[in-house]
Design an enzyme around this catalytic site. Structure first.
Site, short mmCIF file in Angstrom:
data_model
loop_
_atom_site.label_atom_id
_atom_site.label_comp_id
_atom_site.label_asym_id
_atom_site.label_seq_id
_atom_site.Cartn_x
_atom_site.Cartn_y
_atom_site.Cartn_z
N ARG A 27 22.81 4.40 -29.25
CA ARG A 27 22.62 4.66 -27.82
C ARG A 27 22.92 3.43 -26.98
O ARG A 27 23.06 3.52 -25.76
CB ARG A 27 21.16 5.09 -27.58
CG ARG A 27 20.80 6.40 -28.24
CD ARG A 27 19.31 6.61 -28.24
NE ARG A 27 18.80 6.75 -26.89
CZ ARG A 27 18.46 7.90 -26.33
NH1 ARG A 27 18.58 9.01 -27.00
NH2 ARG A 27 17.98 7.94 -25.12
N TRP A 75 17.39 -1.38 -23.62
CA TRP A 75 18.62 -1.59 -22.86
C TRP A 75 18.13 -2.07 -21.50
O TRP A 75 17.54 -1.31 -20.73
CB TRP A 75 19.37 -0.26 -22.74
CG TRP A 75 20.81 -0.35 -22.36
CD1 TRP A 75 21.87 -0.62 -23.18
CD2 TRP A 75 21.37 -0.13 -21.07
NE1 TRP A 75 23.04 -0.57 -22.48
CE2 TRP A 75 22.77 -0.28 -21.18
CE3 TRP A 75 20.84 0.17 -19.81
CZ2 TRP A 75 23.63 -0.14 -20.10
CZ3 TRP A 75 21.71 0.31 -18.73
CH2 TRP A 75 23.08 0.16 -18.88
N ASN A 101 10.83 4.47 -22.49
CA ASN A 101 12.21 4.77 -22.16
C ASN A 101 12.18 5.34 -20.74
O ASN A 101 11.46 6.30 -20.51
CB ASN A 101 12.70 5.82 -23.18
CG ASN A 101 14.13 6.21 -23.00
OD1 ASN A 101 14.83 5.63 -22.19
ND2 ASN A 101 14.57 7.19 -23.78
N LYS A 490 38.88 5.23 -22.22
CA LYS A 490 38.67 4.93 -23.64
C LYS A 490 39.11 3.49 -23.94
O LYS A 490 38.40 2.73 -24.59
CB LYS A 490 39.52 5.85 -24.54
CG LYS A 490 39.08 7.26 -24.70
CD LYS A 490 38.08 7.43 -25.79
CE LYS A 490 36.91 8.29 -25.44
NZ LYS A 490 36.40 8.44 -24.13
N GLU A 493 36.80 0.89 -22.37
CA GLU A 493 35.46 0.92 -22.95
C GLU A 493 35.40 0.18 -24.28
O GLU A 493 34.46 -0.56 -24.54
CB GLU A 493 35.02 2.37 -23.22
CG GLU A 493 34.49 3.10 -22.01
CD GLU A 493 34.08 4.53 -22.36
OE1 GLU A 493 32.96 4.90 -22.04
OE2 GLU A 493 34.88 5.27 -22.96
N HIS A 509 53.36 4.10 -4.65
CA HIS A 509 52.64 3.83 -3.39
C HIS A 509 51.72 2.62 -3.49
O HIS A 509 50.77 2.51 -2.73
CB HIS A 509 51.85 5.07 -2.97
CG HIS A 509 52.74 6.24 -2.64
ND1 HIS A 509 53.67 6.22 -1.63
CD2 HIS A 509 52.86 7.46 -3.23
CE1 HIS A 509 54.31 7.37 -1.59
NE2 HIS A 509 53.84 8.13 -2.56
N LYS A 604 25.07 5.24 -24.86
CA LYS A 604 25.56 6.59 -25.16
C LYS A 604 25.00 7.60 -24.18
O LYS A 604 25.68 8.52 -23.75
CB LYS A 604 25.14 6.95 -26.59
CG LYS A 604 25.57 8.32 -27.03
CD LYS A 604 27.07 8.38 -27.19
CE LYS A 604 27.58 9.74 -27.60
NZ LYS A 604 29.02 9.87 -27.29
C1 G6P Z 1 27.64 7.50 -20.75
C2 G6P Z 1 28.51 7.43 -21.99
C3 G6P Z 1 29.81 8.19 -21.75
C4 G6P Z 1 29.51 9.62 -21.34
C5 G6P Z 1 28.59 9.66 -20.10
C6 G6P Z 1 28.07 11.06 -19.82
O1 G6P Z 1 28.20 6.75 -19.72
O2 G6P Z 1 28.81 6.09 -22.33
O3 G6P Z 1 30.59 8.21 -22.95
O4 G6P Z 1 30.70 10.29 -21.06
O5 G6P Z 1 27.44 8.84 -20.32
O6 G6P Z 1 27.26 11.46 -20.89
P1 G6P Z 1 26.87 12.95 -21.21
O7 G6P Z 1 25.90 12.83 -22.37
O8 G6P Z 1 26.21 13.51 -19.99
O9 G6P Z 1 28.10 13.68 -21.57
#
Ligand code: G6P
Length: 609
Positions: A27, A75, A101, A490, A493, A509, A604
């Site tokens: 996560r 986090w 959390n 991608k 990231e 443009h 995540k």
């Molecule tokens: C975070 C993850 C992304 C994901 C987004 C939405 O930013 O790092 O990979 O696309 O959340 O997450 P979800 O669980 O709502 O699809």
């Protein structure tokens, strides 16, 4: 984002907590910690460290007997990532420990009030407030139990939480509470688990209780009691989860990212399985809870999501428009909810989320519902907050996605939108034969994806060249533009290359000014009416000495088509074109020595604002 795990039972708790924390690593986290009750007259012991779990493991005593404990991956939100700010946090007497959390929004006021009473804080976190609040309640009302002290404390809190609390004076007891952050219980034989994520406990039990908003659960080896914020008992029986424990292992792959890219063959089979109706050339989507009449009354569709879910939603909107000719668009969930959106009666809303726990997406769902709109969910995580909040929907059945970047759930979401488009289209003007063409195109997908995966070594070769650059452009038109967004997302990231996506038509443009031999372009060129236009964009780039790699389809003429995708129906083309982009980002990240599964600064599942 942060993860919590807890255990009370007969087994030695430390290995269980560490295993749970390992399952939560994906996560995203910057520090970790555990608190246990050790010894025959239990005493609280807390261990916590900044950085990876290995740092925590190094501080743990070799032999320790304890059968009750809590753990956390943090986090950072309030306070930098360091040893002191890591969870668990304790009260001043170090008898109560809390992992959390979420975010306590009124933490500064609560902290000021407690400090005025002479309480000293150790950390800069919002969470520490919770430990002191519980201790304060126990001092004010010495006869109350831990559960009541937690309840009275939480009544003072504004914000979101999934917490686990323990007190050495109530041995073999954990208190769990949630509001706005996921938390579930795992029920075993004379033992109970609690975690923010199924992955942290599914190996030990598949009997699970999903806590509801405002629930407070008391856990002992004898069982669990759930009460509400008003101290009413809430009966909740465990449900059996079908989650396959293997989803949480790499199964011989070097990274979860690569494993999940390869799983797409099976995932597409699962998302489509049983949902295609060849007789009527449509999709069976009973979970949407729409009658044929409801479906006909839909004049507009709006799709909400964050990150890759938003990008998948944008392609999905095009898919629905193409097939069903219903005006459809997508918007980032957080943008939507803060602009006082107009909710119209004949607009149908979809929320897309892999985790089903993204705070902004959940809040957008609630905003639509508050104004009387209907929201359907496209969610992977069964029983998650968004899945439960929505008025219906469909599950992706993609299995747990562990790598931070979304791969298999991205393509599964695109496939789900093909089903939804077909379902609406066949309730309107799409002919039976056109419907059959879509059904057949979808049925072909698993085989086509298998073939694309066999081309992976070719993508790895391109990646070696792309990895040398520090900047890149991704360009495309229509769905290709959104695919360009996903490709660039991608790449940035996981490889930390600065990448930007542009509609190919927009390149001239402005961004063309930056094209040179140091800024390559990845161009998406499907076999459609716009091939000639895409090829002239490529020519413009090459005229500025920009290097170009084409993700091209079928007979697209290009001397750059190093990443070839087979000819396909326009509806399934974006799914196929996503594969080379995923593999490109993966191999570039490998080439640059990056932590592919857990990129820096990313989580995540973003369960806070
Ligand atoms: C975070 C993850 C992304 C994901 C987004 C939405 O930013 O790092 O990979 O696309 O959340 O997450 P979800 O669980 O709502 O699809």
């Amino acid at each position: 984002m942060c993860g919590v795990v807890g255990y009370v039972g007969q087994q030695q708790v430390l290995p269980l907590l560490l295993e749970g924390l390992r399952r939560l690593e994906y996560r995203g986290y910057d520090s970790s910690g555990v608190a246990i009750q050790r010894g025959s007259k239990p005493q609280l012991a807390v261990f916590k460290r900044q950085g990876k779990l290995e740092n925590l493991v190094a501080t743990l005593p070799a032999k320790v007997r304890a059968t009750c404990g809590i753990g956390h991956t943090r986090w950072a939100t309030h306070g930098e990532p360091n040893d002191v700010n890591a969870h668990p946090h304790t009260d001043a007497a170090a008898q109560i420990a809390v992992v959390h959390n979420g975010i306590v929004e009124n933490a500064s006021e609560l902290r000021a009030r407690l400090q005025a009473k002479g309480i000293e804080f150790q950390s800069e976190t919002d969470t520490e407030v919770l430990a002191h609040l519980v201790a304060e309640q126990q001092t004010l009302l010495p006869e109350i139990d831990l559960t009541t002290a937690v309840r009275l404390s939480l009544k003072q809190v504004v914000g979101a939480y999934g917490i686990l609390v323990m007190d050495e004076r109530e041995p073999q007891t954990l208190v769990a509470a949630r509001l706005g952050s996921p938390l579930l219980l795992g029920v075993g034989d004379k033992e109970l688990f609690a975690a923010s994520d199924l992955g942290a406990l599914v190996r030990h039990t598949q009997q699970v209780v999903y806590l509801e908003e405002g629930d407070i659960a008391t856990l002992t080896p004898k069982g669990y009691v759930i009460t509400t914020m008003d101290a009413q008992i809430r009966q909740a029986l465990p449900v059996t989860v079908a989650e396959d424990a293997e989803s949480f292992d790499k199964n011989g792959f070097a990274h979860f990212t690569l494993k999940e890219i390869h799983e797409q063959v099976d995932v597409l089979q699962r998302v489509l399985g049983g949902r295609l109706d060849e007789r009527f050339a449509t999709a069976r989507l009973d979970g949407l809870n729409l009658s044929a009449k409801d479906r006909l009354g839909v004049r507009r569709i709006k799709i909400l999501g964050c990150g890759s879910a938003f990008i998948a939603a944008s392609i999905g909107a095009r898919t629905i428009e193409r097939l069903a000719r219903i005006p459809c668009d997508a918007e980032p969930a957080a943008e939507f909810r803060y602009r006082n959106p107009i909710i119209e009666e004949d607009t149908l809303y979809f929320a897309v989320s892999q985790s089903g726990e993204t705070f902004d997406t959940l809040a957008a769902v609630q905003e639509v519902q508050r104004k009387g709109g209907t929201v359907l969910g496209i969610v992977n995580n069964v029983g998650s907050s968004i899945a439960r909040a929505c008025d219906g929907g469909l599950y992706l059945h993609a299995g747990a996605e562990i790598a931070v970047v979304s791969t298999k759930t991205f393509t599964a979401t695109l496939a789900a939108f093909c089903l939804i488009g077909l379902y609406f289209a066949r309730g309107r003007d799409l002919s039976h034969s056109e419907g059959i063409a879509v059904v057949q195109a979808l049925q072909l997908l698993p085989k086509q994806v298998t073939q694309l995966l066999e081309q992976a070594p070719g993508y790895a070769t391109v990646a070696k060249q792309v990895a040398r650059f520090d900047h890149a452009y991704f360009v495309g038109r229509n769905e290709g533009y959104y695919l360009a967004m996903e490709g660039s997302l991608k790449l940035k990231e996981i490889s930390y290359i600065h990448a930007e996506a542009y509609a190919a038509s927009e390149l001239k443009h402005g961004p063309l000014a930056l094209v040179s031999e140091t800024t390559p372009t990845i161009a998406l060129v499907p076999e459609d009416d716009l091939v000639a236009k895409n090829l002239s964009t490529i020519a413009e780039v090459k005229a500025r000495k920009g290097q170009v790699w084409v993700v091209g389809q079928g007979a697209v003429p290009s001397d750059n088509a190093q990443m070839q995708v087979m000819s396909a129906h326009p509806i399934t083309t974006p799914i196929l074109m996503a594969l080379p982009l995923q593999l490109l980002a993966y191999y570039v990240a490998l080439e640059r020595g990056c932590d592919v599964d857990q990129p820096r600064n990313l989580a995540k599942s973003v369960t806070v604002e």
